[in-house]
Motif scaffolding. Structure first.
Motif, short mmCIF file in Angstrom:
data_model
loop_
_atom_site.label_atom_id
_atom_site.label_comp_id
_atom_site.label_asym_id
_atom_site.label_seq_id
_atom_site.Cartn_x
_atom_site.Cartn_y
_atom_site.Cartn_z
N ARG A 246 0.86 -1.18 0.00
CA ARG A 246 0.00 0.00 0.00
C ARG A 246 0.89 1.24 0.00
NH1 ARG A 246 -5.37 -0.56 0.55
NH2 ARG A 246 -6.62 1.30 0.97
N THR A 272 -5.11 0.75 10.36
CA THR A 272 -5.90 1.81 9.73
C THR A 272 -6.20 1.45 8.29
OG1 THR A 272 -3.96 3.06 8.94
CG2 THR A 272 -4.75 3.53 11.17
N ALA A 273 -7.38 1.85 7.84
CA ALA A 273 -7.79 1.53 6.48
C ALA A 273 -6.88 2.20 5.45
CB ALA A 273 -9.24 1.96 6.27
N GLU A 274 -6.42 3.41 5.75
CA GLU A 274 -5.62 4.15 4.79
C GLU A 274 -4.25 3.52 4.59
OE1 GLU A 274 -4.04 8.72 3.95
OE2 GLU A 274 -4.90 8.19 5.90
N GLY A 277 -5.40 -1.14 4.81
CA GLY A 277 -6.50 -1.69 4.04
C GLY A 277 -7.78 -1.82 4.84
N PRO A 278 -8.87 -2.23 4.19
CA PRO A 278 -10.20 -2.19 4.81
C PRO A 278 -10.58 -3.39 5.66
CG PRO A 278 -10.39 -2.79 2.51
CD PRO A 278 -8.94 -2.50 2.75
N SER A 279 -9.70 -4.37 5.82
CA SER A 279 -10.08 -5.56 6.59
C SER A 279 -8.90 -6.10 7.40
CB SER A 279 -10.57 -6.66 5.64
OG SER A 279 -9.48 -7.20 4.90
N ASP A 282 -6.27 -7.63 5.29
CA ASP A 282 -5.28 -6.71 4.71
C ASP A 282 -4.19 -6.38 5.72
OD1 ASP A 282 -6.54 -6.23 2.11
OD2 ASP A 282 -8.12 -5.27 3.27
N ALA A 310 -9.49 6.26 9.95
CA ALA A 310 -10.52 5.24 9.79
C ALA A 310 -9.89 3.86 9.96
CB ALA A 310 -11.16 5.35 8.41
N HIS A 311 -10.67 2.92 10.49
CA HIS A 311 -10.15 1.59 10.76
C HIS A 311 -10.94 0.53 9.99
CE1 HIS A 311 -7.53 2.94 14.03
NE2 HIS A 311 -8.48 3.83 14.25
N PRO A 312 -10.32 -0.61 9.73
CA PRO A 312 -11.06 -1.71 9.11
C PRO A 312 -12.32 -2.03 9.90
CG PRO A 312 -8.71 -2.20 9.18
CD PRO A 312 -8.90 -0.96 10.00
N GLN A 313 -13.36 -2.44 9.22
CA GLN A 313 -14.64 -2.69 9.89
C GLN A 313 -14.53 -3.73 10.99
OE1 GLN A 313 -17.59 -3.66 6.93
NE2 GLN A 313 -17.82 -1.52 6.26
#
Length: 376
Positions: A246, A272-274, A277-279, A282, A310-313
């Protein structure tokens, strides 16, 4: 990272330094052979909870102090929905230690940065004092373990920004006396895109003498290379993942990860999502990549909760670490490597910094260098 660090690494087992309360006295965390603590036939999440009950998480970065500043009232022991981190969720997530960031919003500099950092530091101590059943201040690896033995989450101070020093080694020493243990080397004239100046190198040597760790997340490649060359203690990246996976500017290229492994530093991968990644999958990909290049002794975890990121769900707050550990167990991570990831590597780096400081204090007096003398 030189002779002193090598000597410590080769003569002391990580697990012999400190163990959480649940570790048998005969068990070593370093490990080629750590006794299993989970049922291999259980579901991954159940196994993760069982593992973390014995090997808790030392979380390398929390933005909680700045988030709490803006709340009129809060109770972290009862639970606080306005933030990502409170005592009930840390217990659910098996967090045993947490580094509380003293970083400031952009735009604060000079005397304002010094004053705001001191206010942040005071706030942390006030918050911990107000929550004695859940939190305890810690200033060393041994005190982290003591807090865990007493059923408290250990709180360590740092990282803070380099602008908090006001270009003064006296202020550096004062911040260390007040409890600061990690300093980010960026955003100042002596640690910039061009690298460390002569004064910057003197700051780093004084940090080594004090036992304060250098944080290099977000710093320039030139600064990273020079810190690797000068520092006698391990370095941290408190919020860095793998740039190959990433391309975030704070993530690390593969060659730096390899050099970090050689230097026996520590890359704390952010949730963190940024950056990752989103999960949880990741995040696990980044942990796999860092471990493959830097080694299992050089990777850790950085929740980066309450930092505005923002954090992965499936990793939304401090209670969610078991989901990540379950993912790693399903990928075949050994309990030995997981124990280093969650707890042992942070302990090793803190012990190494203390060891380096004791040796440096025998041969080096406190520095009286001025930036005008070295960089003028």
């Amino acid at each position: 990272m030189a002779d002193l660090q090598d000597e410590l690494h080769t003569t002391v087992e990580v697990g012999e330094l400190d163990r959480p309360a649940a570790w048998p006295l005969s068990e070593s965390l370093d490990t080629t052979e750590t006794a299993p603590v989970t049922d291999a036939g259980a579901e991954p999440l159940e196994r993760a909870h069982a593992f973390l009950a014995t090997h808790p998480v030392a979380d390398g970065y929390s933005g909680l102090p700045w988030a709490l500043r803006h709340l009129p009232w809060f109770d972290l022991e009862l639970g606080e929905s306005a933030v990502d981190t409170d005592v009930p969720r840390m217990r659910e997530g098996h967090v045993g230690a947490l580094f509380w960031s003293l970083h400031l919003p952009e735009g604060l500099a000079g005397d304002r940065a010094i004053g705001a950092t001191l206010e942040q530091l005071d706030l942390v101590k006030t918050v911990v004092h107000a929550h004695p059943q859940g939190l305890r201040m810690a200033y060393s690896a041994a005190q982290i373990t003591d807090a865990h033995h007493c059923g408290r989450v250990a709180v360590m101070l740092g990282p803070a920004g380099a602008d908090a020093l006001g270009d003064s080694l006296g202020i550096l020493r004062a911040l260390h006396t007040l409890g600061l243990r990690v300093l980010t080397l960026s955003g100042v004239s002596w640690a910039s895109e061009a690298g460390l100046t002569r004064f910057g190198e003197e700051v780093l040597r004084e940090m080594n003498r004090l036992g304060m760790l250098a944080d290099l997340s977000g710093t320039s490649n030139a600064t990273i290379r020079r810190v690797f060359a000068v520092s006698k203690a391990p370095v941290l990246f408190t919020r860095s993942a793998a740039r190959t996976l990433r391309p975030h500017p704070a993530n690390l290229p593969d060659d730096v990860l390899v050099d970090l492994g050689t230097a026996k530093g520590l890359c704390l991968v952010p949730l963190t999502a940024e950056q990752t990644g989103p999960s949880a999958r990741d995040v696990a990909d980044h942990l796999d990549h860092v471990r493959a290049l830097a080694g299992s002794e050089c990777v850790g975890l950085s929740g980066t909760y309450d930092s505005g990121a923002a954090h992965p769900q499936d990793l939304a707050d401090a209670s969610c670490y078991p989901h990540l550990i379950a993912e790693l167990l399903s990928r075949g991570w050994s309990e030995s490597d997981l124990a280093l990831l969650t707890w042992g590597n942070v302990q090793r780096v803190l012990h190494s910094a203390d060891f380096t400081a004791r040796a440096a204090q025998q041969r080096r007096e406190p520095s009286t260098a001025k930036i005008a003398e070295l960089d003028g």
